[in-house]
Design an enzyme around this catalytic site. Structure first.
Site, PDB file in Angstrom:
ATOM      1  CG  ASP A 149      -1.634   1.236   1.471  1.00 59.00           C
ATOM      2  OD1 ASP A 149      -2.277   1.696   0.521  1.00 59.00           O
ATOM      3  OD2 ASP A 149      -1.571   1.786   2.590  1.00 59.00           O
ATOM      4  CG  ASP A 191      -1.737   7.552   0.401  1.00 62.40           C
ATOM      5  OD1 ASP A 191      -0.898   8.420   0.147  1.00 62.40           O
ATOM      6  OD2 ASP A 191      -2.675   7.257  -0.369  1.00 62.40           O
TER       7      ASP A 191
HETATM    8  C1  BG6 Z   1      -5.672   5.765   0.107  1.00 63.46           C
HETATM    9  C2  BG6 Z   1      -5.654   6.574   1.377  1.00 63.46           C
HETATM   10  O1  BG6 Z   1      -4.388   5.289  -0.154  1.00 63.46           O
HETATM   11  O2  BG6 Z   1      -6.115   6.554  -0.996  1.00 63.46           O
HETATM   12  C3  BG6 Z   1      -6.992   7.243   1.618  1.00 63.46           C
HETATM   13  O3  BG6 Z   1      -5.380   5.703   2.465  1.00 63.46           O
HETATM   14  C4  BG6 Z   1      -7.384   8.076   0.372  1.00 63.46           C
HETATM   15  O4  BG6 Z   1      -6.902   8.074   2.758  1.00 63.46           O
HETATM   16  C5  BG6 Z   1      -7.397   7.156  -0.852  1.00 63.46           C
HETATM   17  O5  BG6 Z   1      -8.658   8.639   0.547  1.00 63.46           O
HETATM   18  C6  BG6 Z   1      -7.749   7.882  -2.130  1.00 63.46           C
HETATM   19  O6  BG6 Z   1      -6.708   8.776  -2.432  1.00 63.46           O
HETATM   20  P1  BG6 Z   1      -6.735   9.924  -3.521  1.00 63.46           P
HETATM   21  O7  BG6 Z   1      -5.321  10.430  -3.510  1.00 63.46           O
HETATM   22  O8  BG6 Z   1      -7.122   9.311  -4.827  1.00 63.46           O
HETATM   23  O9  BG6 Z   1      -7.744  10.925  -3.071  1.00 63.46           O
HETATM   24 MG    MG Z   2      -2.649   3.163   3.643  1.00 63.12          MG
END
Ligand code: BG6
Ligand code: MG
Length: 212
Positions: A8, A10
């Site tokens: 993963d 984030d």
């Molecule tokens: C995930 C995060 O990796 O991506 C979430 O943990 C986030 O918090 C999701 O909402 C979507 O991300 P993005 O960058 O497309 O808004």
């Molecule tokens: Mg994550």
């Protein structure tokens, strides 16, 4: 036999989970909805659209489709603005050495993220070239906790889920990994300790030679 590590992004590779929290807090507060760290746990790993749905549920609020879409854009603009200066110093502990070690042992590497900003972030961090495959929020129909993102990753690597370990910091991500038949390694979030097959405080604790 371990053949690949799928990460993963984030909260596992990089500190951006906090930026998501700050951006969602701003959105929620603009709707008069209280939003704290414990509420953010429900959003970790969850797609952008599903995150806003969860915030509205939290506040028992209904808004028009137009406002919903505007909030998605303003949240993302604020978030992307907040990560403009992202660089290798924002990598979480142990990331770079684990990527290097796994690569040197012939273990394949992949990213399985719900984020549509994944490639932008990987480029900022200058680690894009370590990964054979990047599956992000743009290439998935059913977001986490559905296993599609990780199954697509394993398929693109030409491997079976049982030969891959998935590294996750979110409840939704651990659920996705387990539903897909992967070994789910929980990282850096005590809230997921009970659900994960293996738990690490951070990636410095992972020993490739233990599994390879
Ligand atoms: C995930 C995060 O990796 O991506 C979430 O943990 C986030 O918090 C999701 O909402 C979507 O991300 P993005 O960058 O497309 O808004
Ligand atoms: Mg994550």
């Amino acid at each position: 036999m371990l053949k690949a590590l799928i990460f993963d992004l984030d909260g596992v590779i990089v500190t951006t989970e906090h930026n998501h929290f700050i951006a969602w807090k701003r959105t929620a507060n603009s709707l008069g909805i209280d939003f704290e760290e414990e509420h953010n746990e429900l959003l970790k790993g969850v797609s952008r659209v599903d995150s806003l749905k969860k915030i509205l549920e939290l506040g028992a609020k209904t808004i028009s489709t137009e406002e919903f879409n505007e909030l998605l854009i303003s949240k993302n603009d604020f978030y992307v603005d907040s990560i403009q200066d992202l660089n290798q110093t924002d990598l979480l502990p142990g990331v770079l050495s684990l990527l290097q070690e796994a690569k040197s042992k012939g273990i394949k590497l992949g990213i399985g993220s719900s984020s549509k900003n994944a490639n932008f972030i990987l480029d900022k961090l200058a680690i894009r070239s370590y990964f054979e495959v990047v599956i992000d929020g743009n290439g998935v129909k059913d977001p986490k906790p559905h296993p599609e993102v990780f199954l697509n990753g394993a398929k693109a690597l030409g491997l079976s889920p049982k030969d891959c370990m998935v590294f996750e910091d979110a409840t939704s991500g651990i659920a996705a990994a387990k539903a897909g038949g992967f070994t789910a390694v929980g990282v850096g979030n005590p809230n997921i300790k009970a659900q994960a097959d293996i738990y690490l405080n951070d990636l410095t604790e992972f020993r490739v030679e233990q599994y390879a």
